[in-house]
Motif scaffolding. Structure first.
Motif, PDB file in Angstrom:
ATOM      1  N   GLY A 144       9.924  -2.485   3.387  1.00 44.76           N
ATOM      2  CA  GLY A 144       8.482  -2.416   3.119  1.00 44.76           C
ATOM      3  C   GLY A 144       7.897  -3.782   2.785  1.00 44.76           C
ATOM      4  O   GLY A 144       6.909  -4.197   3.379  1.00 44.76           O
ATOM      5  N   TYR A 145       8.572  -4.472   1.845  1.00 44.45           N
ATOM      6  CA  TYR A 145       8.036  -5.780   1.460  1.00 44.45           C
ATOM      7  C   TYR A 145       8.118  -6.777   2.599  1.00 44.45           C
ATOM      8  O   TYR A 145       7.214  -7.588   2.800  1.00 44.45           O
ATOM      9  N   GLU A 148       3.061  -8.954   7.840  1.00 42.98           N
ATOM     10  CA  GLU A 148       1.676  -8.579   8.132  1.00 42.98           C
ATOM     11  C   GLU A 148       0.670  -9.496   7.416  1.00 42.98           C
ATOM     12  O   GLU A 148      -0.537  -9.288   7.508  1.00 42.98           O
ATOM     13  N   LYS A 157       4.427  -0.410  -6.744  1.00 40.62           N
ATOM     14  CA  LYS A 157       3.770  -1.716  -6.551  1.00 40.62           C
ATOM     15  C   LYS A 157       3.524  -1.958  -5.065  1.00 40.62           C
ATOM     16  O   LYS A 157       2.436  -2.395  -4.652  1.00 40.62           O
ATOM     17  N   MET A 158       4.520  -1.633  -4.233  1.00 39.87           N
ATOM     18  CA  MET A 158       4.442  -1.902  -2.797  1.00 39.87           C
ATOM     19  C   MET A 158       3.295  -1.133  -2.145  1.00 39.87           C
ATOM     20  O   MET A 158       2.430  -1.715  -1.477  1.00 39.87           O
ATOM     21  N   TYR A 159       3.270   0.207  -2.402  1.00 39.55           N
ATOM     22  CA  TYR A 159       2.238   1.032  -1.757  1.00 39.55           C
ATOM     23  C   TYR A 159       0.842   0.713  -2.314  1.00 39.55           C
ATOM     24  O   TYR A 159      -0.128   0.629  -1.559  1.00 39.55           O
ATOM     25  N   PRO A 169       4.915   0.230   4.763  1.00 36.37           N
ATOM     26  CA  PRO A 169       3.684   0.587   4.047  1.00 36.37           C
ATOM     27  C   PRO A 169       2.485   0.707   4.987  1.00 36.37           C
ATOM     28  O   PRO A 169       1.701   1.644   4.868  1.00 36.37           O
ATOM     29  N   ILE A 208      12.386  -0.376   0.030  1.00 34.24           N
ATOM     30  CA  ILE A 208      11.736  -1.476  -0.681  1.00 34.24           C
ATOM     31  C   ILE A 208      11.863  -2.768   0.114  1.00 34.24           C
ATOM     32  O   ILE A 208      10.866  -3.457   0.379  1.00 34.24           O
ATOM     33  N   SER A 243       7.933  -6.105   5.738  1.00 34.57           N
ATOM     34  CA  SER A 243       6.855  -5.788   6.692  1.00 34.57           C
ATOM     35  C   SER A 243       5.512  -6.334   6.190  1.00 34.57           C
ATOM     36  O   SER A 243       4.694  -6.834   6.961  1.00 34.57           O
ATOM     37  N   MET A 244       5.337  -6.221   4.837  1.00 30.09           N
ATOM     38  CA  MET A 244       4.087  -6.721   4.265  1.00 30.09           C
ATOM     39  C   MET A 244       3.989  -8.230   4.412  1.00 30.09           C
ATOM     40  O   MET A 244       2.930  -8.778   4.720  1.00 30.09           O
ATOM     41  N   THR A 276      16.305   4.326  -0.735  1.00 30.97           N
ATOM     42  CA  THR A 276      15.235   3.805  -1.583  1.00 30.97           C
ATOM     43  C   THR A 276      15.188   2.264  -1.611  1.00 30.97           C
ATOM     44  O   THR A 276      14.161   1.685  -1.268  1.00 30.97           O
ATOM     45  N   LEU A 332       8.938  -0.416  -8.156  1.00 28.33           N
ATOM     46  CA  LEU A 332       8.846  -1.346  -7.021  1.00 28.33           C
ATOM     47  C   LEU A 332       8.079  -0.722  -5.860  1.00 28.33           C
ATOM     48  O   LEU A 332       7.279  -1.373  -5.193  1.00 28.33           O
ATOM     49  N   LEU A 333       8.362   0.577  -5.649  1.00 28.66           N
ATOM     50  CA  LEU A 333       7.671   1.281  -4.567  1.00 28.66           C
ATOM     51  C   LEU A 333       6.191   1.475  -4.901  1.00 28.66           C
ATOM     52  O   LEU A 333       5.320   1.347  -4.042  1.00 28.66           O
ATOM     53  N   ASP A 384       9.541   5.136  -8.856  1.00 29.83           N
ATOM     54  CA  ASP A 384      10.161   3.816  -8.690  1.00 29.83           C
ATOM     55  C   ASP A 384       9.046   2.760  -8.712  1.00 29.83           C
ATOM     56  O   ASP A 384       8.184   2.715  -7.821  1.00 29.83           O
TER      57      ASP A 384
END
Lengths: 122, 713
Positions: B504-505, B511, A14-16, A108, B501, B507-508, B497, A11-12, A9
């Motif tokens: 995750g974003y 942060e 890119k995120m990690y 992340p 996303i 949280s970023m 999933t 998007l994932l 994926d």
């Protein structure tokens, strides 16, 4: 420090990768299982974040091959998947993964913290 | 011996035969005894008349007294017979009274100077001088007792059924004929000094004997048909022997000795008697066989017949087989034109089993209707003319009997006439009455058996049908359940999933990965982050419930330092709690040492704690949330205390159930799946622990759970 992210994926990915790169970590990306096996050989990562549901070759099957390859025996691997069945967990455990993280349950930075935790220990 | 005396003698012989016949019948029944007694009285009367008429002047008084002695018993016998016939039941008081009167009168007749004073001879005729007892006793006693016997018999005649009435009628006719003449010639005329016709009384007894004999042969009075047959055979034998014997003696005497008898003749007679004796028995047997074949063409052995029937009735429970065997046997044994067995179910005809029968169901309904009033079988020959007899005639039926078990109609037995043209004898009727009750029970059993068999078949079919239905339903349900589990599994994976996303974003962002945020932006993004987290928890819970219910959950037990998990969970919620302005704190109580480990699945126990802390935050508008761990005996006690809204009383009982929410309004306000506490309880129980809570509305709630420590296991 080089981390291989195996994730289909974008998007994932890119995120990690964004999170890891912001911390100064080199990132290698594989979007399917076969590429992951190859990259372990060619790119020689220090750590692997491995998804399970992948095109061509599943994460666990790829890991089996990785474990059989020359540099892959002791390579630290964290499974990062949204599957949370016991079956996969047990299988992963048998392949000596460092951890099994459910993606949705971890931000992340929490994932990065786990990686750092395991690298510190080794 | 004049011809009048000869007639008296013949009368004696006939009465003697009749007495023998009645006697050989066995006289087991009371009415038969009374009848025999009457005939003996008549016989005594005849015999004394014979001797009286032959007597010399010296012995005439003696015979005259006996001549009046015997007749005292005749009316007594009749009255008693009338009382007993045909039921053999007796009113003891009347019986004793009559016997007493009889004994007194009989005693008086033998007393000198009481009934008969003397006999004088006048013109060759004997004239009796009667005493006081004759005028004041005898001529009253005899007519009164006779009248009484008429009265009794007439009463019986009116009450009894056809065949008994016929019998009584013949007896009354015979009695009237002979007794009126007897009383006239031996009582009335002598009273007026006229003795010439006294022999007539005895002679007219033929009327009596004849009518009784007729009643016997035609209407089986007292069942002496068999004896009559035997007696006829015997009489014939005697007659033939007599002729044969006499002929031999006379002819041989004439040929060898030219008349006159000497000692040789006596020896010869002895030899001839021997021959007679030797030939007597075979001859008798032959004649018996001949008479039997005439009188008893259709005779059968009652006992054997009933035994055979019993065997048939006991042999099978299949009604059709039973009925056919039974009817065939009846037809062959009794030699009947046809026979039929109808079984009833309530008012309906269930089965008709027939041998040579022509009738249809309608006829049987007619028969049933005439039988409902009858308790006993209807016998064509015994029925009085009328509707019932006409129906039986019309349908050519000789015998019909209801088959009843305890007043419940089981069926009808219909028999035709005997092929011989004979009537149904007492033997037949007795056999049939025993048979009908046995057949009724057998039919009941057979019908019950049939019903049970039918019922069991239906039941089996129904059960099979139902089982198949259940099997199909089960299969379908399992398919549906599997489908649901698969759906939940796939859906949750697919939902996780995008949630990962978003979360995750966010949280970023929080942060600072995208640069420093304004406090306002940070606040808004925190809320979005919380929403995403909540969504993920919901998906996790749904997945767990689905796993638990499909039995697919497997727990991976490990020895776990629970306070560490608690700390981690509390850390996870720290941001969320701060956002809500709540104080969130974890502490261990009682010791600074590490607490004993518990054996649990680390992921599951984390889910329990997440659920409980998330709930506490959700329901606490302000104040604090404390998570504490401490050792209590062998257990590790964890508590999650909040200062929230509390749980309303009505919701407390149902709190741990699936999809339970404190209230609908709360659910709308707070949002939640109602799955969290359900999962918590299942898990804690799975790990051998226990979960409960204390709550005060408006003050707050504390959830507790205990788990056994590893040491205590």
């Amino acid at each position: 420090m080089k981390v291989l992210i195996v994730e289909d994926d974008s998007l994932l990915v890119k995120m990690y990768s964004t999170k890891l790169q912001s911390l100064g970590v080199e990132v290698v990306i594989a979007e399917d299982g076969e590429t992951a096996v190859q990259l372990v050989k060619s790119a020689k990562p220090d750590f692997v974040l491995l998804d399970i549901m992948l095109p061509k070759l599943s994460g666990l099957d790829a890991l089996k091959l990785i474990r059989q390859s020359a540099g892959g025996k002791k390579l630290p691997v964290i499974i990062l998947s949204n599957l949370s069945n016991e079956k996969e967990k047990k299988e992963a455990e048998a392949l000596q993964v460092k951890d099994y993280l459910v993606k949705a349950d971890h931000t992340p930075s929490q994932v990065v913290a786990k990686i750092q935790q395991h690298l510190k220990l080794t | 011996m004049d011809w009048k005396n000869f007639l008296v003698l013949v009368s004696i012989i006939f009465n003697f035969i009749l007495a023998l016949v009645i006697h050989f019948r066995g006289g087991r029944k009371k009415a038969h005894l009374a009848f025999e007694f009457t005939i003996l009285g008549i016989l005594g009367w005849c015999v004394t008349m014979f001797f009286y008429r032959m007597s010399s002047p010296e012995s005439a008084v003696f015979w005259a007294r006996w001549l009046y002695f015997f007749p005292t018993f005749i009316p007594t016998g009749f009255v008693v017979f009338g009382l007993l016939f045909p039921n053999h039941k007796l009113n003891k008081k009347i019986f004793v009274l009559i016997v007493l009167a009889n004994l007194i009168m009989a005693w008086l007749t033998l007393q000198p100077g009481a009934v008969v004073i003397g006999v004088r001879f006048s013109l060759g005729e004997k004239i009796i001088n009667f005493g006081w007892a004759y005028y004041y006793g005898y001529i009253i006693y005899i007519p009164v007792l006779f009248s009484l016997s008429y009265l009794v018999l007439f009463k019986k005649y009116r009450r009894e059924s056809a065949i008994i009435r016929q019998q009584i009628l013949y007896i009354i006719l015979g009695l009237t004929g002979s007794s009126t003449i007897g009383i006239t010639t031996n009582l009335i005329l002598p009273t007026f000094g006229f003795f010439e016709l006294n022999w007539l009384g005895q002679v007219t007894l033929f009327i009596w004997v004849g009518s009784v004999t007729y009643a016997i042969v035609k209407h089986r009075l007292m069942d002496i048909r068999l004896v009559v047959a035997r007696t006829v055979a015997w009489a014939l034998l005697v007659f033939i022997l007599e002729v044969f014997y006499t002929f031999l003696i006379l002819s041989l005497t004439r040929v060898f000795y030219g008349g006159g008898m000497n000692s040789w003749q006596i020896v010869l007679n002895g030899a001839l008697t021997l021959i007679t004796a030797v030939t007597f028995h075979p001859l008798r047997r032959l004649l018996e066989r001949i008479t039997d074949s005439i009188f008893f063409k259709d005779r059968y052995d009652t006992e054997d017949f009933l035994k055979a029937m019993g065997r048939i009735l006991g042999s099978t429970l299949e009604i059709e087989l039973l009925a056919n065997k039974l009817l065939t046997r009846l037809l062959t044994e009794m030699k009947l034109s046809h026979a039929c067995l109808v079984s009833l179910k309530g008012h309906k005809i269930e089965h008709i089993f027939s041998q040579n029968c022509q009738q249809g169901a309608v006829s049987y309904h007619q028969i049933r209707s005439i039988l409902t009033s009858a308790q006993r079988p209807l016998i064509f020959d015994e029925l009085p003319e009328g509707k019932r007899k006409n129906l039986l005639r019309q349908l050519d039926i000789g015998f019909v009997a209801p088959l009843r078990v305890k007043d419940k109609e089981m069926g009808i037995l219909v028999l035709g006439h005997k092929l011989s043209g004979d009537i149904y004898f007492d033997q037949d009727i007795q056999v049939l009455s025993i048979l009908t009750s046995e057949v009724a029970v057998a039919i009941q059993n057979a019908l019950s058996y049939e019903e049970i068999k039918k019922f069991s078949n239906t039941l089996k079919l129904e059960v099979d049908k139902a089982t198949l239905k259940i099997k199909n339903t089960n299969k379908r349900l399992k398919e549906l359940s599997d489908l649901k589990d698969e759906f939940v599994s796939v859906a949750s994976h697919e939902m996780r999933t995008p949630m990962t996303i978003i979360k995750g974003y966010l949280s970023m962002l929080l942060e600072g990965d995208a640069g420093k945020l304004s406090p306002k932006a940070k606040d808004l993004i925190s809320d979005a982050f919380e929403g995403a987290t909540r969504m993920i928890r919901l998906v996790n819970n749904m997945l767990n419930v689905s796993r638990i219910e499909s039995g697919r959950i497997s727990v991976n037990l490990q020895d776990v330092q629970l306070e560490k998990i608690c700390e981690e969970v509390v850390d996870e919620f720290r941001i969320e709690a701060r956002e809500h302005g709540l104080k969130l704190k974890f502490e261990t109580l009682g010791t600074n040492e590490p607490l004993p480990k518990v054996r649990v699945d680390i992921d599951r126990i984390r889910e329990v704690l997440v659920n409980l802390v998330a709930n506490a935050i959700k329901f606490t508008p302000h104040g604090h949330i404390f998570v504490r761990c401490q050792v209590k005996d062998d257990l590790l006690l964890t508590e999650i205390e909040d200062t929230g809204v509390g749980i309303p009383k009505e919701a407390r009982k149902k709190l741990f159930r699936k999809f339970s929410q404190a209230s609908l309004r709360d659910a709308q306000e707070r949002k939640g799946s109602g799955l969290g506490l359900y999962i918590c309880q299942l898990m804690i129980n799975e790990f051998g622990g226990k979960i409960w809570f204390n709550s005060k509305v408006g003050k707050g709630t504390t959830f507790f759970f205990v788990l056994p420590t590893v040491k205590s296991r």
